[in-house]
Design an enzyme around this catalytic site. Sequence first.
Site, mmCIF file in Angstrom:
data_model
loop_
_atom_site.group_PDB
_atom_site.id
_atom_site.type_symbol
_atom_site.label_atom_id
_atom_site.label_comp_id
_atom_site.label_asym_id
_atom_site.label_seq_id
_atom_site.Cartn_x
_atom_site.Cartn_y
_atom_site.Cartn_z
ATOM 1 N N CYS A 177 72.355 30.354 28.192
ATOM 2 C CA CYS A 177 71.726 31.620 28.588
ATOM 3 C C CYS A 177 70.980 32.239 27.417
ATOM 4 O O CYS A 177 69.930 32.843 27.585
ATOM 5 C CB CYS A 177 72.779 32.586 29.121
ATOM 6 N N GLU B 156 77.383 38.665 33.383
ATOM 7 C CA GLU B 156 76.669 37.962 32.303
ATOM 8 C C GLU B 156 75.750 36.954 32.991
ATOM 9 O O GLU B 156 76.199 35.872 33.379
ATOM 10 C CB GLU B 156 77.651 37.218 31.390
HETATM 11 P P1 NAP Z 1 75.677 29.803 39.402
HETATM 12 O O1 NAP Z 1 75.126 28.820 40.328
HETATM 13 O O2 NAP Z 1 75.452 31.231 39.667
HETATM 14 O O3 NAP Z 1 77.240 29.516 39.309
HETATM 15 C C1 NAP Z 1 78.093 30.299 38.516
HETATM 16 C C2 NAP Z 1 79.395 30.484 39.243
HETATM 17 O O4 NAP Z 1 79.185 31.343 40.375
HETATM 18 C C3 NAP Z 1 79.967 29.182 39.806
HETATM 19 O O5 NAP Z 1 81.363 29.235 39.712
HETATM 20 C C4 NAP Z 1 79.514 29.223 41.248
HETATM 21 O O6 NAP Z 1 80.314 28.448 42.094
HETATM 22 C C5 NAP Z 1 79.637 30.691 41.565
HETATM 23 N N1 NAP Z 1 78.780 31.169 42.634
HETATM 24 C C6 NAP Z 1 77.495 30.846 42.863
HETATM 25 N N2 NAP Z 1 77.013 31.552 43.909
HETATM 26 C C7 NAP Z 1 78.029 32.337 44.353
HETATM 27 C C8 NAP Z 1 78.159 33.278 45.404
HETATM 28 N N3 NAP Z 1 77.152 33.582 46.214
HETATM 29 N N4 NAP Z 1 79.351 33.877 45.561
HETATM 30 C C9 NAP Z 1 80.376 33.592 44.761
HETATM 31 N N5 NAP Z 1 80.318 32.707 43.748
HETATM 32 C C10 NAP Z 1 79.150 32.098 43.541
HETATM 33 O O7 NAP Z 1 75.168 29.573 37.929
HETATM 34 P P2 NAP Z 1 75.158 28.207 37.128
HETATM 35 O O8 NAP Z 1 74.015 27.422 37.599
HETATM 36 O O9 NAP Z 1 76.505 27.587 37.155
HETATM 37 O O10 NAP Z 1 74.936 28.729 35.649
HETATM 38 C C11 NAP Z 1 73.686 28.881 35.090
HETATM 39 C C12 NAP Z 1 73.302 30.322 34.992
HETATM 40 O O11 NAP Z 1 74.312 31.043 34.277
HETATM 41 C C13 NAP Z 1 72.043 30.514 34.206
HETATM 42 O O12 NAP Z 1 71.241 31.480 34.818
HETATM 43 C C14 NAP Z 1 72.543 31.024 32.865
HETATM 44 O O13 NAP Z 1 71.602 31.743 32.129
HETATM 45 C C15 NAP Z 1 73.705 31.845 33.282
HETATM 46 N N6 NAP Z 1 74.623 32.062 32.159
HETATM 47 C C16 NAP Z 1 74.707 33.308 31.633
HETATM 48 C C17 NAP Z 1 75.512 33.526 30.539
HETATM 49 C C18 NAP Z 1 75.631 34.888 29.912
HETATM 50 O O14 NAP Z 1 76.556 35.091 29.144
HETATM 51 N N7 NAP Z 1 74.755 35.821 30.191
HETATM 52 C C19 NAP Z 1 76.239 32.477 29.999
HETATM 53 C C20 NAP Z 1 76.109 31.214 30.562
HETATM 54 C C21 NAP Z 1 75.301 31.020 31.655
HETATM 55 P P3 NAP Z 1 79.825 26.998 42.608
HETATM 56 O O15 NAP Z 1 79.671 26.152 41.405
HETATM 57 O O16 NAP Z 1 80.916 26.573 43.503
HETATM 58 O O17 NAP Z 1 78.522 27.219 43.314
#
Ligand code: NAP
Length: 478
Positions: A262, A228
Site C-alpha cells: 500500500c 487502512e
Molecule cells: P481486498 O480484496 O479488499 O481484501 C482484503 C480483505 O477484505 C480480505 O480478507 C477479503 O476477503 C476481505 N473482503 C473483501 N471484500 C469484502 C467485503 N465486501 N466484505 C467483507 N470482507 C471483504 O484487498 P486485497 O486485494 O487483499 O489487498 C490489497 C489492497 O489492500 C490494496 O488496495 C492495498 O493498498 C491495501 N492495503 C492497504 C494497507 C494499508 O495499511 N493502508 C496495507 C496493505 C494493503 P477475501 O480474500 O475472502 O475476499
Amino acid sequence: MAIESINPANGKLLRRFDPLTDEALRQKLALAEEAFQVYATVPLGHRALCMRKLAAMLEHETEDLATTITQEMGKPLHAARQEVLKCAAVCRYYADNAARILASEAIPTGQNHSYVRWDPLGIVLAVMPWNFPFWQVFRFLAPALMAGNVGLLKHASNVPQCSIAIESLVRRAGFPRGTFQALLIQAKQVEAVLGDERIAAVTVTGSEAAGRAIAAQAGWLIKKSVLELGGSDPFIVMPSADLDEAVEVAVQARCINNGQSCIAAKRFIVADEIYDDFESRFVAGMEKMRVGDPMKENTDIGPLATRVIVEELEAQVKKAISAGARLLTGGERMLGSGNYFEPTVLAGVPRSCPVYREELFGPVAMLFRVSDLSHAIQVANDTPFGLSASAWTRDPSEQHRLVAKLQCGAVFLNAMVASDPRLPFGGIKRSGYGRELSAAGMREFLNAKTVVIASPTAPPDHDDRLDLLPFADPRHSD
Ligand code: NAP
C-alpha cells in the site's frame, strides 16, 4: 466454495479448506467472549511474558513461516524472512511499551482526582489482506492483545495457511485459549460476524470496496472501525536531490513486495530540470530487477499473488497506453504458468484516463514531469488517496513546504516510506482513517474512560492490571 491456497509461482493447489459452518462460527464467537471475560483481567506482566515468547517463536521459526508466506503469496523468500522478523519486533515493542501507553493519565481539574483510564473494548474483528500476510496481522494483534482485547482474524482467502500458522503461534506462546482465533470464512460471512453484538469493533486493511462495505455496516451498528486502505503514493524528486540515491530508492520503493504494498511509491513526480536524467536511469534500474522464482535468494520480484491481480494490472497498463501514455519498458505478462509481470514504466498517463487516479498493485510505475515544487505538490495531491509520500530535496524551504502541503498520513524526506512500530501509521482521504502502531494505534481499540472523584475521602485508584510481574527471558523458556 472452498478456501484454496494456490502457489502463485506455478498455479499449483497447495491445500483446500472448507469455510467454517455457521455452527462452528457460533462456537468461536462464544469462545472469544469467554476468553475476553478472563483475559481482560490478566495482569499486563503476564501478557508481556506471552508476547515476548511469541516474538522468540517467530525468530526461531522464521524459515518455516517465511516459506509458508512465499508459497502462498509469492513474495521473495528473503523478504518473507524480514517480514517475520518485523513481527517479532512489533511484539517486543508492545511488550516493552504497553505499561507506558496504558498508564492512567492524571489531569488536574480542581477535583480531588481526575484522570483518564484506558480500558479494552472487547472482541475486535480484523479483516486482513494477503500482501503482508503476517505483518498486517501482527501490527493489529500485538497492541490489541497487550491492551487486553481479544482478536478474531478473517484473513484473505488466498492465505489460509498463514492464518492458521498465526493462530497456532499465539496459542503456543501461552495466550489463553480463544484470545486470538483465525476464522476460515469467506468475505460474505463477515457481515454476520460483525453483526454479532459481542463484536465491539473492526479493523480492515484492504481495498476501498472492502473498507466501504464493512465501515458502512460498522457505522450502522455504531461500532468503532479503523480502515487502512489503498494508496497511490507520490515519490517527488527535486533538482537538489542526490539523484543516484533517489533513483536507487525509487526502484526499490516501486518493486518492494513484488510491487504490492500500500505504501509503495507508485507515482514518480520529477522536476523538469532533472526529469530526462531520472527517467533514463529509473527505466534502467527497473530493467535490472530480476523477476523469477521467489524461493531463490537472488530474485527481486516474484509472481503477483493471484491470477486475477495480474490480469487486472495488465488491463490497467493497456488502458493507460491506449489513452496516450508512453510505455518505456515492460508491459507484458511473463514466465508461463506463474502470475509474473514485467517491471513496467509508463510516462505521461493523461489525467483523463481512469488509471491516473487508480492504484497500480504490481511493479508498474507512472512518471510525471513537473515544472516546479508547486506543480509537484499539486500533482502529488491530485489523487483520491492519502496514505504517504516520499520527497527528495536538500533545500530546507522546499522540505518545509512539502511537509506542510502534502495531503497524506506520512511524509518521508530523502527516504523510502516504511512502517515502524514506534510511529503512527495510516492515511487520510480514501486511504482510510484511524491509525495503527505506536500509542495512537493501540488506543484505537481502547475506551478512554474519564474518571472524576470529587470526594476528598475517596481511595486513590490502583489499576492492578498494570502491575508488572517479574519474568525470565522467554527466549530461553520454550
Ligand atoms: P481486498 O480484496 O479488499 O481484501 C482484503 C480483505 O477484505 C480480505 O480478507 C477479503 O476477503 C476481505 N473482503 C473483501 N471484500 C469484502 C467485503 N465486501 N466484505 C467483507 N470482507 C471483504 O484487498 P486485497 O486485494 O487483499 O489487498 C490489497 C489492497 O489492500 C490494496 O488496495 C492495498 O493498498 C491495501 N492495503 C492497504 C494497507 C494499508 O495499511 N493502508 C496495507 C496493505 C494493503 P477475501 O480474500 O475472502 O475476499
